[in-house]
Design a protein around this motif. Structure first.
Motif, PDB file in Angstrom:
ATOM      1  N   MET A 128      41.245  27.900  31.556  1.00  0.00           N
ATOM      2  CA  MET A 128      41.725  29.201  31.081  1.00  0.00           C
ATOM      3  C   MET A 128      40.888  30.329  31.675  1.00  0.00           C
ATOM      4  SD  MET A 128      42.224  30.336  27.110  1.00  0.00           S
ATOM      5  CE  MET A 128      41.202  31.766  26.962  1.00  0.00           C
ATOM      6  N   SER A 129      41.545  31.401  32.077  1.00  0.00           N
ATOM      7  CA  SER A 129      40.826  32.531  32.667  1.00  0.00           C
ATOM      8  C   SER A 129      40.040  33.302  31.620  1.00  0.00           C
ATOM      9  CB  SER A 129      41.815  33.494  33.318  1.00  0.00           C
ATOM     10  OG  SER A 129      42.336  32.936  34.486  1.00  0.00           O
ATOM     11  N   LEU A 130      38.891  33.803  32.024  1.00  0.00           N
ATOM     12  CA  LEU A 130      38.107  34.665  31.144  1.00  0.00           C
ATOM     13  C   LEU A 130      38.642  36.092  31.208  1.00  0.00           C
ATOM     14  CD1 LEU A 130      34.569  33.330  32.091  1.00  0.00           C
ATOM     15  CD2 LEU A 130      35.773  32.920  29.955  1.00  0.00           C
ATOM     16  N   LEU A 131      39.207  36.445  32.373  1.00  0.00           N
ATOM     17  CA  LEU A 131      39.740  37.792  32.549  1.00  0.00           C
ATOM     18  C   LEU A 131      41.250  37.789  32.305  1.00  0.00           C
ATOM     19  CD1 LEU A 131      37.921  38.739  35.887  1.00  0.00           C
ATOM     20  CD2 LEU A 131      37.434  39.709  33.643  1.00  0.00           C
ATOM     21  N   SER A 132      41.722  38.782  31.564  1.00  0.00           N
ATOM     22  CA  SER A 132      43.168  38.900  31.338  1.00  0.00           C
ATOM     23  C   SER A 132      43.801  39.467  32.615  1.00  0.00           C
ATOM     24  CB  SER A 132      43.439  39.851  30.168  1.00  0.00           C
ATOM     25  OG  SER A 132      43.119  41.182  30.552  1.00  0.00           O
ATOM     26  N   GLN A 189      32.161  30.335  36.557  1.00  0.00           N
ATOM     27  CA  GLN A 189      33.561  30.699  36.311  1.00  0.00           C
ATOM     28  C   GLN A 189      33.768  32.213  36.432  1.00  0.00           C
ATOM     29  OE1 GLN A 189      35.289  29.355  32.595  1.00  0.00           O
ATOM     30  NE2 GLN A 189      37.272  30.258  33.080  1.00  0.00           N
ATOM     31  N   VAL A 190      32.837  32.988  35.849  1.00  0.00           N
ATOM     32  CA  VAL A 190      32.950  34.447  35.921  1.00  0.00           C
ATOM     33  C   VAL A 190      32.914  34.894  37.379  1.00  0.00           C
ATOM     34  CG1 VAL A 190      31.779  36.632  35.407  1.00  0.00           C
ATOM     35  CG2 VAL A 190      31.945  34.869  33.637  1.00  0.00           C
ATOM     36  N   LEU A 191      31.961  34.388  38.134  1.00  0.00           N
ATOM     37  CA  LEU A 191      31.814  34.795  39.543  1.00  0.00           C
ATOM     38  C   LEU A 191      33.043  34.405  40.358  1.00  0.00           C
ATOM     39  CD1 LEU A 191      28.065  33.898  40.101  1.00  0.00           C
ATOM     40  CD2 LEU A 191      29.044  36.189  40.050  1.00  0.00           C
ATOM     41  N   ASP A 192      33.548  33.199  40.121  1.00  0.00           N
ATOM     42  CA  ASP A 192      34.735  32.755  40.870  1.00  0.00           C
ATOM     43  C   ASP A 192      35.930  33.655  40.579  1.00  0.00           C
ATOM     44  OD1 ASP A 192      33.448  30.723  42.172  1.00  0.00           O
ATOM     45  OD2 ASP A 192      34.099  29.141  40.785  1.00  0.00           O
ATOM     46  N   GLU A 193      36.058  34.051  39.309  1.00  0.00           N
ATOM     47  CA  GLU A 193      37.190  34.907  38.957  1.00  0.00           C
ATOM     48  C   GLU A 193      37.075  36.282  39.615  1.00  0.00           C
ATOM     49  OE1 GLU A 193      38.508  35.029  34.900  1.00  0.00           O
ATOM     50  OE2 GLU A 193      38.127  32.894  34.612  1.00  0.00           O
ATOM     51  N   VAL A 194      35.847  36.795  39.710  1.00  0.00           N
ATOM     52  CA  VAL A 194      35.644  38.104  40.355  1.00  0.00           C
ATOM     53  C   VAL A 194      35.882  37.976  41.860  1.00  0.00           C
ATOM     54  CG1 VAL A 194      33.946  39.907  40.881  1.00  0.00           C
ATOM     55  CG2 VAL A 194      34.044  38.934  38.579  1.00  0.00           C
ATOM     56  N   ALA A 195      35.345  36.916  42.462  1.00  0.00           N
ATOM     57  CA  ALA A 195      35.460  36.735  43.911  1.00  0.00           C
ATOM     58  C   ALA A 195      36.915  36.578  44.348  1.00  0.00           C
ATOM     59  CB  ALA A 195      34.638  35.525  44.348  1.00  0.00           C
ATOM     60  N   ARG A 196      37.710  36.034  43.454  1.00  0.00           N
ATOM     61  CA  ARG A 196      39.135  35.822  43.766  1.00  0.00           C
ATOM     62  C   ARG A 196      39.871  37.147  43.954  1.00  0.00           C
ATOM     63  NH1 ARG A 196      40.734  32.478  39.237  1.00  0.00           N
ATOM     64  NH2 ARG A 196      41.748  34.350  38.441  1.00  0.00           N
ATOM     65  N   LEU A 197      39.286  38.226  43.409  1.00  0.00           N
ATOM     66  CA  LEU A 197      39.974  39.526  43.434  1.00  0.00           C
ATOM     67  C   LEU A 197      39.705  40.325  44.704  1.00  0.00           C
ATOM     68  CD1 LEU A 197      39.285  40.576  39.735  1.00  0.00           C
ATOM     69  CD2 LEU A 197      41.336  39.492  40.670  1.00  0.00           C
ATOM     70  N   ASN A 198      38.725  39.890  45.495  1.00  0.00           N
ATOM     71  CA  ASN A 198      38.400  40.655  46.712  1.00  0.00           C
ATOM     72  C   ASN A 198      37.852  39.698  47.764  1.00  0.00           C
ATOM     73  OD1 ASN A 198      36.815  42.314  48.625  1.00  0.00           O
ATOM     74  ND2 ASN A 198      37.413  43.984  47.265  1.00  0.00           N
ATOM     75  N   GLN A 232      45.514  42.082  32.933  1.00  0.00           N
ATOM     76  CA  GLN A 232      45.272  43.535  32.950  1.00  0.00           C
ATOM     77  C   GLN A 232      43.853  43.836  33.437  1.00  0.00           C
ATOM     78  OE1 GLN A 232      46.595  41.778  30.483  1.00  0.00           O
ATOM     79  NE2 GLN A 232      48.282  42.847  29.511  1.00  0.00           N
ATOM     80  N   ASP A 233      42.886  43.077  32.908  1.00  0.00           N
ATOM     81  CA  ASP A 233      41.486  43.258  33.340  1.00  0.00           C
ATOM     82  C   ASP A 233      41.363  43.019  34.844  1.00  0.00           C
ATOM     83  OD1 ASP A 233      40.697  43.740  30.767  1.00  0.00           O
ATOM     84  OD2 ASP A 233      39.969  41.700  30.391  1.00  0.00           O
ATOM     85  N   GLU A 234      42.032  41.975  35.298  1.00  0.00           N
ATOM     86  CA  GLU A 234      41.969  41.638  36.726  1.00  0.00           C
ATOM     87  C   GLU A 234      42.485  42.781  37.583  1.00  0.00           C
ATOM     88  OE1 GLU A 234      43.804  37.996  37.833  1.00  0.00           O
ATOM     89  OE2 GLU A 234      42.280  36.753  36.858  1.00  0.00           O
ATOM     90  N   GLN A 235      43.571  43.401  37.122  1.00  0.00           N
ATOM     91  CA  GLN A 235      44.172  44.490  37.893  1.00  0.00           C
ATOM     92  C   GLN A 235      43.222  45.686  37.992  1.00  0.00           C
ATOM     93  OE1 GLN A 235      46.889  44.042  39.628  1.00  0.00           O
ATOM     94  NE2 GLN A 235      46.451  46.049  40.519  1.00  0.00           N
ATOM     95  N   VAL A 236      42.621  46.060  36.852  1.00  0.00           N
ATOM     96  CA  VAL A 236      41.682  47.187  36.820  1.00  0.00           C
ATOM     97  C   VAL A 236      40.471  46.880  37.703  1.00  0.00           C
ATOM     98  CG1 VAL A 236      40.109  48.514  35.340  1.00  0.00           C
ATOM     99  CG2 VAL A 236      42.408  47.956  34.527  1.00  0.00           C
ATOM    100  N   LEU A 237      39.963  45.679  37.548  1.00  0.00           N
ATOM    101  CA  LEU A 237      38.772  45.270  38.307  1.00  0.00           C
ATOM    102  C   LEU A 237      39.060  45.251  39.806  1.00  0.00           C
ATOM    103  CD1 LEU A 237      35.889  44.360  37.959  1.00  0.00           C
ATOM    104  CD2 LEU A 237      36.695  42.027  37.586  1.00  0.00           C
ATOM    105  N   LYS A 238      40.237  44.767  40.150  1.00  0.00           N
ATOM    106  CA  LYS A 238      40.631  44.698  41.557  1.00  0.00           C
ATOM    107  C   LYS A 238      40.626  46.088  42.191  1.00  0.00           C
ATOM    108  CE  LYS A 238      44.014  42.311  44.392  1.00  0.00           C
ATOM    109  NZ  LYS A 238      45.116  41.370  44.398  1.00  0.00           N
TER     110      LYS A 238
END
Lengths: 64, 143
Positions: free
Chosen positions: B1-5, B43-52, B7-13
């Protein structure tokens, strides 16, 4: 601050995960900043005051 | 399960789109004797890295990668070392980057990836004058 000068290293530490270190520096509230293991800053301060306190530069001394 | 929703992913991206230089986060963990927070950090880092695609996560073994531990002064895990364009930014994070720490992680990635410091001119002058090794440790909690 670290990015601004190669002599500076900064670490963000999650206090509850490193209890021994937190006890050593008497972290009873957050944020708490420790500079060179000696200078202690409790809480948040305005930017320039924070830097002057961290670097032990008196308030009345001119900016270099 | 993702830690970021989503919506969060979109803003962060959108925030991360300011990055112009490659950012590498070295994550030091240990499988034996390490805390669960190493898994969370990954997991947090992987989710962030996936966005950029300019952000890369490289996992290091705290027990085996002794040369790099020494190079970056890592004495506990989980630890994150931020590199901008392959250069050490001297910004470190220890512990799972969740809650307020997550904001710090994103800000550190943005500094490493843009070179932009959101500091006043007076402050930058004070910092530029530092001529001896200075180690700043900031303790915080996720909430």
């Amino acid at each position: 601050m670290a990015y601004a000068n190669p002599n500076i290293t900064s670490s963000a530490i999650e206090a509850t995960e490193f209890m021994e270190l937190s006890r050593r520096f008497r972290v009873t509230g957050v944020p708490k900043t420790i500079v060179n293991d000696t200078v202690e800053i409790m809480g948040a301060l305005p930017e320039e005051l924070f830097v002057r306190t961290a670097l032990q530069i008196p308030d009345d001394s001119p900016t270099p | 399960m993702s830690l970021l929703s989503p919506q969060d992913e979109q803003v962060l991206k959108e925030h991360l789109s300011a990055i112009t230089k490659p950012v590498t986060v070295l994550l030091f963990t240990q499988a034996i004797g390490g805390s669960e927070s190493g898994v969370v950090a990954k997991q947090v880092l992987d989710e962030v890295a996936r966005l950029n695609d300019k952000i890369t996560i490289v996992e290091k073994n705290f027990i085996l990668d002794l040369d790099e531990r020494a190079k970056y002064g890592i004495d506990k895990t989980p630890a994150m070392v931020l590199l901008g364009d392959g250069q050490d930014t001297r910004m470190r994070m220890f512990g799972a980057p969740t809650g307020y720490e997550f904001v710090g992680l994103v800000e550190a990635i943005l500094i490493a990836g843009t070179g932009n410091l959101d500091l006043q001119d007076e402050t930058l002058k004070l910092l530029a004058a530092v001529d001896k090794p200075t180690n700043i440790q900031v303790f915080s909690t996720p909430t």
